[in-house]
Structure formats: C-alpha cells, structure tokens
Design an enzyme around this catalytic site. Structure first.
Site, PDB file in Angstrom:
ATOM      1  N   THR A 119     -12.876  38.962   4.432  1.00  0.00           N
ATOM      2  CA  THR A 119     -12.785  40.380   4.050  1.00  0.00           C
ATOM      3  C   THR A 119     -14.095  41.107   4.273  1.00  0.00           C
ATOM      4  O   THR A 119     -15.160  40.531   4.092  1.00  0.00           O
ATOM      5  CB  THR A 119     -12.360  40.512   2.563  1.00  0.00           C
ATOM      6  OG1 THR A 119     -12.228  41.898   2.234  1.00  0.00           O
ATOM      7  CG2 THR A 119     -13.349  39.888   1.604  1.00  0.00           C
ATOM      8  N   SER A 164     -13.212  38.429  -6.430  1.00  0.00           N
ATOM      9  CA  SER A 164     -12.278  38.625  -5.329  1.00  0.00           C
ATOM     10  C   SER A 164     -10.856  38.376  -5.818  1.00  0.00           C
ATOM     11  O   SER A 164     -10.643  37.858  -6.916  1.00  0.00           O
ATOM     12  CB  SER A 164     -12.638  37.625  -4.227  1.00  0.00           C
ATOM     13  OG  SER A 164     -11.681  37.633  -3.214  1.00  0.00           O
ATOM     14  N   SER A 165      -9.890  38.760  -4.985  1.00  0.00           N
ATOM     15  CA  SER A 165      -8.489  38.387  -5.243  1.00  0.00           C
ATOM     16  C   SER A 165      -7.977  37.452  -4.161  1.00  0.00           C
ATOM     17  O   SER A 165      -6.787  37.118  -4.136  1.00  0.00           O
ATOM     18  CB  SER A 165      -7.599  39.624  -5.270  1.00  0.00           C
ATOM     19  OG  SER A 165      -7.992  40.477  -6.294  1.00  0.00           O
ATOM     20  N   THR A 192      -8.920  43.307   5.279  1.00  0.00           N
ATOM     21  CA  THR A 192      -9.024  41.858   5.150  1.00  0.00           C
ATOM     22  C   THR A 192      -8.048  41.211   6.120  1.00  0.00           C
ATOM     23  O   THR A 192      -7.118  41.874   6.583  1.00  0.00           O
ATOM     24  CB  THR A 192      -8.653  41.477   3.693  1.00  0.00           C
ATOM     25  OG1 THR A 192      -9.499  42.205   2.832  1.00  0.00           O
ATOM     26  CG2 THR A 192      -8.795  40.018   3.390  1.00  0.00           C
ATOM     27  N   ASP A 233     -16.068  45.235  -5.145  1.00  0.00           N
ATOM     28  CA  ASP A 233     -15.216  44.290  -5.874  1.00  0.00           C
ATOM     29  C   ASP A 233     -15.773  44.011  -7.280  1.00  0.00           C
ATOM     30  O   ASP A 233     -15.146  43.315  -8.074  1.00  0.00           O
ATOM     31  CB  ASP A 233     -15.057  42.966  -5.100  1.00  0.00           C
ATOM     32  CG  ASP A 233     -13.827  43.010  -4.185  1.00  0.00           C
ATOM     33  OD1 ASP A 233     -13.027  43.943  -4.314  1.00  0.00           O
ATOM     34  OD2 ASP A 233     -13.677  42.092  -3.355  1.00  0.00           O
ATOM     35  N   GLY A 253      -4.671  42.269   1.212  1.00  0.00           N
ATOM     36  CA  GLY A 253      -3.926  43.197   0.350  1.00  0.00           C
ATOM     37  C   GLY A 253      -4.636  43.560  -0.934  1.00  0.00           C
ATOM     38  O   GLY A 253      -3.989  43.968  -1.893  1.00  0.00           O
ATOM     39  N   GLY A 254      -5.983  43.381  -1.003  1.00  0.00           N
ATOM     40  CA  GLY A 254      -6.693  43.730  -2.234  1.00  0.00           C
ATOM     41  C   GLY A 254      -6.152  42.907  -3.388  1.00  0.00           C
ATOM     42  O   GLY A 254      -5.771  41.743  -3.209  1.00  0.00           O
TER      43      GLY A 254
HETATM   44  O1  DON Z   1     -11.925  39.920  -1.976  1.00  0.00           O
HETATM   45  C1  DON Z   1     -11.065  40.732  -2.272  1.00  0.00           C
HETATM   46  O2  DON Z   1     -10.212  40.528  -3.100  1.00  0.00           O
HETATM   47  C2  DON Z   1     -11.029  42.070  -1.536  1.00  0.00           C
HETATM   48  N1  DON Z   1     -12.291  42.288  -0.896  1.00  0.00           N
HETATM   49  C3  DON Z   1      -9.875  42.033  -0.580  1.00  0.00           C
HETATM   50  C4  DON Z   1      -9.648  43.344   0.076  1.00  0.00           C
HETATM   51  C5  DON Z   1      -8.398  43.323   0.876  1.00  0.00           C
HETATM   52  O3  DON Z   1      -7.614  42.404   0.858  1.00  0.00           O
HETATM   53  C6  DON Z   1      -8.090  44.509   1.643  1.00  0.00           C
HETATM   54  N2  DON Z   1      -6.987  44.259   2.572  1.00  0.00           N
HETATM   55  N3  DON Z   1      -6.124  44.905   2.863  1.00  0.00           N
END
Ligand code: DON
Length: 370
Positions: free
Chosen positions: A204, A250-251, A186, A226, A272-273
């Site tokens: 992302t 999502s986050s 992301t 997700d 950062g997920g």
């Molecule tokens: O939308 C979300 O929360 C995830 N798809 C984000 C994934 C993410 O931030 C990965 N990055 N390092």
C-alpha cells in the site's frame, strides 16, 4: 491505450537495491533523495531524517491465528489489525449455522454485519503497533470471549448500540476511541510456485499517488494517515496515536486458511482500506460455508459495515436487502460502489495430487494466470 511507459529511474533504483540489499534503500543515495524530497516538499514538508531511514528495521512477526469451525485462519498481526479482525469476525460467525442459511440471504447478511460491528469496535479501540502499546491480542482469537460477543447477536433484530468489549486479560491501559481516516490505493496478489510455496501479499501507498512525492522513479507512501488523527479523548490516550518510531495501524489482511492436517486450503487478500477485513471475511465464508469456487467467491455482491453505515454494493442484487435490513433495525443503509481487489487461490488435495484454483477481481485489474 497502448502507450509504453518507461521508468528508467525506477529500474536504476531497483538495480541499486538488488546490488546492495536493504542498505541500497535505507542508506546512501536513495535514502538521501527520499529525505530531501520529504523535507523540501512545496506543500507539506515533513521531518524525516537519514537517522530515521537508517534505523528502520523490517520485522519478521508471528502470524495471528484463530479458529473457524474445523479450519485455522492465519493472518497479519499488529501493527496490522487485519489478521486479528478477520479472526474475530469468523470466530463469532462459527457459532451460527451459515451453511443452513442461503448465500447472501437476509439472515446470513444480517448475522455477518452484526459480527462485523462487534469486531470493528474492538479493532478500532485496541489495535495498534504492539511494539508501543499493549494490544490485548487474545480478545481477537479467544473462543470464550468471542462466544460471549456472538451471544449479543439476535437472528431477528440489529443491536441498538455496539461498543468495544473488555479484554479478557486485564490491561493496565485503557484506550479511547480513535479517529483514523481511510483512503484508497493498495494492491494484493497471491502466487504459488512449482514447489507449492505460497505468497499472499498486500502492498500500500495508502492513497492514490501516495504522498504525491516521487523519488528516483517511485512514489512515497502516505501511511501517516493510518494513524489516529487525535492522540487522546478527554485525557484518555488513543492506542493508534502517533508516536516517533511507531508504525501506523493497517487493515491489510493477507490470509491463509489451514485444514485440520495443517495444510493450506485457501489464501486470499485484497485492497480496500479498512473494508479489507470485511471483503476477506466474505470471500472466506463464500468458499468454506457455501462451497463457491474462488472466482464465484470474488464475484459475489458485497455487503459490509465497519461499525457506522451498512454498505450494499451498487448495481447488484444485494441492494434488494436495503429495506429488509432497515426493518431489522440496521441504521444508515447506503448503496455505493465497493471497490475490492480480491485475489485468492483455493488448494484442492486429491488422489492425483494438488490442484490450484485461482480467482481475481474484475472490480480492479485482477487476472488469474497459470
Ligand atoms: O494499510 C492499510 O490498511 C491502508 N493503508 C490500506 C489502504 C487501502 O487498502 C486502499 N486501497 N484501496
């Protein structure tokens, strides 16, 4: 180093979208090629159809806003859990005098971790696409509810067990805990233009190289992951289960902080997920409570929990807190890399006008440009 990568297919796709608008993507050649790539994938063919593509609507939504001391913090509403979870953590932290605690001190870190545990429990259970499930949004911003949650936090001892609270407004549906995996890939940027318009944007494809399918010069995302991998537990539905047409939770947490006059004083976000939420909260506390510059706020060693283990950023001074945190009762304290990609802008209002101050994360390839 120094290799010039040309992607003429991508340029052609962008030209098509520039000429035709959204229809250039959701209908016609691009849509046909995307559907073909998904359905004909050698590894894991999907069932995406031209009807799915043509029926997709990008929705404009109202931001979710919560109070943090004298400020208002606004972010992305469902289907992202980011805005609500950030508001919920800060909404609990405002009942603690973080200013009086030293930045990154044991007490401050403990309190922030505890607020994260409480907020992530609510987020994990209740957040999902509100077009499909009734999300009790008020529990993420309601000061009375958040105060009651904050009262569970002791200044000396970690809570033994944390579970999701009961929504303040009775909801007919009860939900089971989901099981949503988290992957990297992301990015986030913030921009302010010469007129003071600001954008804070997270994009992302979910994991590195998304679904590993490339169409007309771009990678297709892997956002299905997700969703919760299980639809129910013991017959009780999971809010973030997969349903046709539903958007995954999502986050992402592109965030704006407003002062009492309604002026933007800070905008920030990060990849950062599901750690996005904790990274954003930490940056906001660093700026608002501890008066750091945007760059200092980004550079601070990370600590966070998403409800399970406590993570302390490897190779930083914060690792010294591992043993003291365990002594306070925090379980499973782990030292690991915490790969944020924070980007933010602080807005200073002075007698001579407005000054913008940027900060960017060198944990990834962040830069500040003026
Ligand atoms: O939308 C979300 O929360 C995830 N798809 C984000 C994934 C993410 O931030 C990965 N990055 N390092």
């Amino acid at each position: 180093m120094g290799h010039l990568l040309k992607n003429p297919e991508y340029a052609a796709s962008l030209r098509l979208i520039a000429n035709k608008g959204p229809d250039g993507f959701y209908k016609g050649k691009l849509a046909q090629d995307i559907v073909a790539a998904v359905n004909n994938s050698k590894y894991n063919p999907g069932k995406l159809s031209l009807k799915d593509m043509a029926g997709y609507v990008a929705k404009q939504r109202t931001a979710i806003c919560g109070a943090y001391r004298v400020w208002t913090v606004c972010g992305m509403p469902p289907p992202s859990s980011g805005g609500g979870a950030v508001a919920s953590i800060l909404g609990m932290l405002q009942y603690f005098d973080l200013k009086a605690m030293k930045p990154n001190s044991l007490k401050a870190v403990h309190v922030i971790l505890e607020a994260e545990r409480l907020a992530y429990a609510d987020r994990d259970k209740y957040m999902a696409d509100s077009d499909f499930v009734p999300v009790p949004l008020s529990m993420f911003t309601d000061p009375a509810y958040l105060k009651q949650r904050a009262h569970k936090i002791s200044l000396t001892t970690a809570m033994k067990k944390v579970s999701a609270g009961k929504p303040p407004v009775a909801s007919k549906l009860s939900f089971a805990d989901g099981m949503t995996p988290e992957f990297p890939s992301t990015s986030h940027f913030v921009i302010v233009d010469q007129w003071g318009n600001m954008i804070s944007m997270t994009a992302t494809v979910e994991s590195a190289f998304g679904s590993r399918l490339m169409v007309n010069g771009f990678i297709l995302n892997n956002e299905m992951t997700d969703f919760s991998m299980i639809p129910e537990r013991n017959g009780v539905p999971v809010a973030n289960r997969i349903v046709p047409g539903k958007r995954p939770r999502s986050s992402m947490a592109p965030t704006f902080v407003l002062d009492q006059d309604g002026r933007v004083v800070l905008t920030v976000g990060t990849p950062g997920g599901n750690s996005i939420i904790a990274y954003v909260v930490q940056a906001i506390v660093n700026v608002l409570d501890w008066n750091m510059t945007m760059q200092q706020a980004v550079d601070q060693p990370h600590f966070l929990t998403r409800g399970g283990p406590v993570y302390l950023e490897q190779g930083t001074a914060i690792t010294a807190l591992a043993a003291p945190l365990e002594k306070m009762g925090h379980k499973n304290v782990q030292i690991r890399t915490l790969n944020s990609g924070l980007h933010g802008i602080i807005v200073h209002y002075g007698p001579n006008g407005v000054r913008y101050e940027g900060g960017a994360d060198d944990r990834r390839e962040g830069v500040v440009r003026q």
